[in-house]
Design an enzyme around this catalytic site. Structure first.
Site, mmCIF file in Angstrom:
data_model
loop_
_atom_site.group_PDB
_atom_site.id
_atom_site.type_symbol
_atom_site.label_atom_id
_atom_site.label_comp_id
_atom_site.label_asym_id
_atom_site.label_seq_id
_atom_site.Cartn_x
_atom_site.Cartn_y
_atom_site.Cartn_z
ATOM 1 N N ASP A 44 0.871 -1.174 0.000
ATOM 2 C CA ASP A 44 0.000 0.000 0.000
ATOM 3 C C ASP A 44 0.908 1.224 0.000
ATOM 4 O O ASP A 44 1.666 1.441 0.950
ATOM 5 C CB ASP A 44 -0.891 -0.027 1.245
ATOM 6 N N ASN A 71 3.150 5.726 -10.306
ATOM 7 C CA ASN A 71 1.945 5.578 -11.116
ATOM 8 C C ASN A 71 0.729 5.150 -10.304
ATOM 9 O O ASN A 71 -0.384 5.115 -10.824
ATOM 10 C CB ASN A 71 2.206 4.564 -12.241
ATOM 11 N N SER A 122 0.881 12.123 -13.439
ATOM 12 C CA SER A 122 -0.203 13.001 -12.996
ATOM 13 C C SER A 122 -1.396 12.796 -13.927
ATOM 14 O O SER A 122 -1.789 11.665 -14.201
ATOM 15 C CB SER A 122 0.274 14.453 -12.983
ATOM 16 N N TYR A 136 -9.698 14.125 -7.114
ATOM 17 C CA TYR A 136 -8.676 13.562 -7.989
ATOM 18 C C TYR A 136 -7.856 14.675 -8.636
ATOM 19 O O TYR A 136 -6.621 14.656 -8.608
ATOM 20 C CB TYR A 136 -9.354 12.710 -9.055
ATOM 21 N N LYS A 140 -3.854 15.507 -8.248
ATOM 22 C CA LYS A 140 -3.011 15.433 -9.441
ATOM 23 C C LYS A 140 -2.311 16.768 -9.704
ATOM 24 O O LYS A 140 -1.160 16.807 -10.163
ATOM 25 C CB LYS A 140 -3.840 15.003 -10.650
ATOM 26 N N THR A 171 -7.174 2.065 -20.462
ATOM 27 C CA THR A 171 -6.565 1.084 -19.566
ATOM 28 C C THR A 171 -7.588 0.038 -19.141
ATOM 29 O O THR A 171 -8.794 0.187 -19.363
ATOM 30 C CB THR A 171 -6.031 1.780 -18.309
#
Length: 236
Positions: A44, A71, A122, A136, A140, A171
């Site tokens: 983690d 990442n 980012s 988020y 970032k 992804t």
């Protein structure tokens, strides 16, 4: 990204909180890059003690560390005005504190060769913003500020620090999320026609190549920079 590095001859050490996901990725990389050295550890990223242990294990197994690519990330879709303190703590713990944990743990190893490189992944939304993505986007954006500050601190030690801001990338995360609500990949592609100048998603490789370049000696005069790789999303 890990597959691209392995195919270019790098020894790769993967860290993820998802043990099953790690194993799947490990197998895919080995198949795509026969003979590549690929090791994995479940961790983690928000745990600083685990970061130190994991990086020490990486260096012991591989003999050193040249590149750190941060990442790991989590998402939250709460509106800024309704987000709770626990939600903020959780996403900051992964998206921001997680990066600092691994930068700190990697510092002595990257500095020792005086040519180390850090690339923080980012998002194009760090410079654009999006409704329902405040938590988020904020973390970032903070990654970009952290990248610049680290670049200033680490230059004297020969370590470069940069960031890449991906846009719409097809992804497994997005494919899986779409499938859960009955959407196909074709539907996903159709929905992104108007969200960038190039009118499409990027396959993960199109994000991995710029990361590889910035991390390598070919990007040796670049530090403190952010390369937005989003098909023009941030200016639409």
């Amino acid at each position: 990204m890990a597959r691209t590095f392995a195919q270019e001859g790098a020894s790769v050490f993967l860290m993820d909180a998802d043990a099953q996901g790690l194993e799947r990725k490990h197998q895919k990389i080995v198949q795509a890059a026969p003979g590549a050295r690929v090791l994995c550890a479940q961790a983690d990223v928000s745990d600083p003690a685990l970061a130190l242990q994991t990086l020490a294990h990486c260096v012991n197994e591989l003999g050193g560390l040249d590149i750190l690519a941060n990442n790991a990330a989590m998402r939250n879709y709460s509106a800024a005005g309704q987000a709770t303190a626990p939600e903020w703590h959780a996403i900051v713990g992964v998206n921001l504190v997680g990066i600092t944990n691994y930068c700190h743990a990697a510092q002595p190893h990257l500095r020792s060769g005086r040519r180390g490189s850090i690339v923080n992944v980012s998002s194009s939304y760090a410079v654009k913003g999006c409704k329902g993505m405040a938590l988020y986007d904020a973390t970032k954006a903070a990654q970009l500020a952290l990248t610049r500050s680290l670049a200033c601190e680490e230059a004297v030690h020969g370590v470069r620090v940069n960031a890449v801001g991906p846009g719409s990338t097809l992804t497994d995360f997005h494919v899986g999320r779409a499938q859960k609500i009955g959407k196909s990949v074709e539907q996903l592609n159709a929905e992104r026609k108007d969200t960038s100048l190039l009118g499409r998603w990027a396959p993960p490789e199109e994000i991995a190549w710029p990361i590889l370049w910035m991390a390598s000696s070919e990007g040796s005069f670049i530090t403190g920079s952010t390369l937005v790789v989003d098909g023009g999303l941030h200016i639409v």
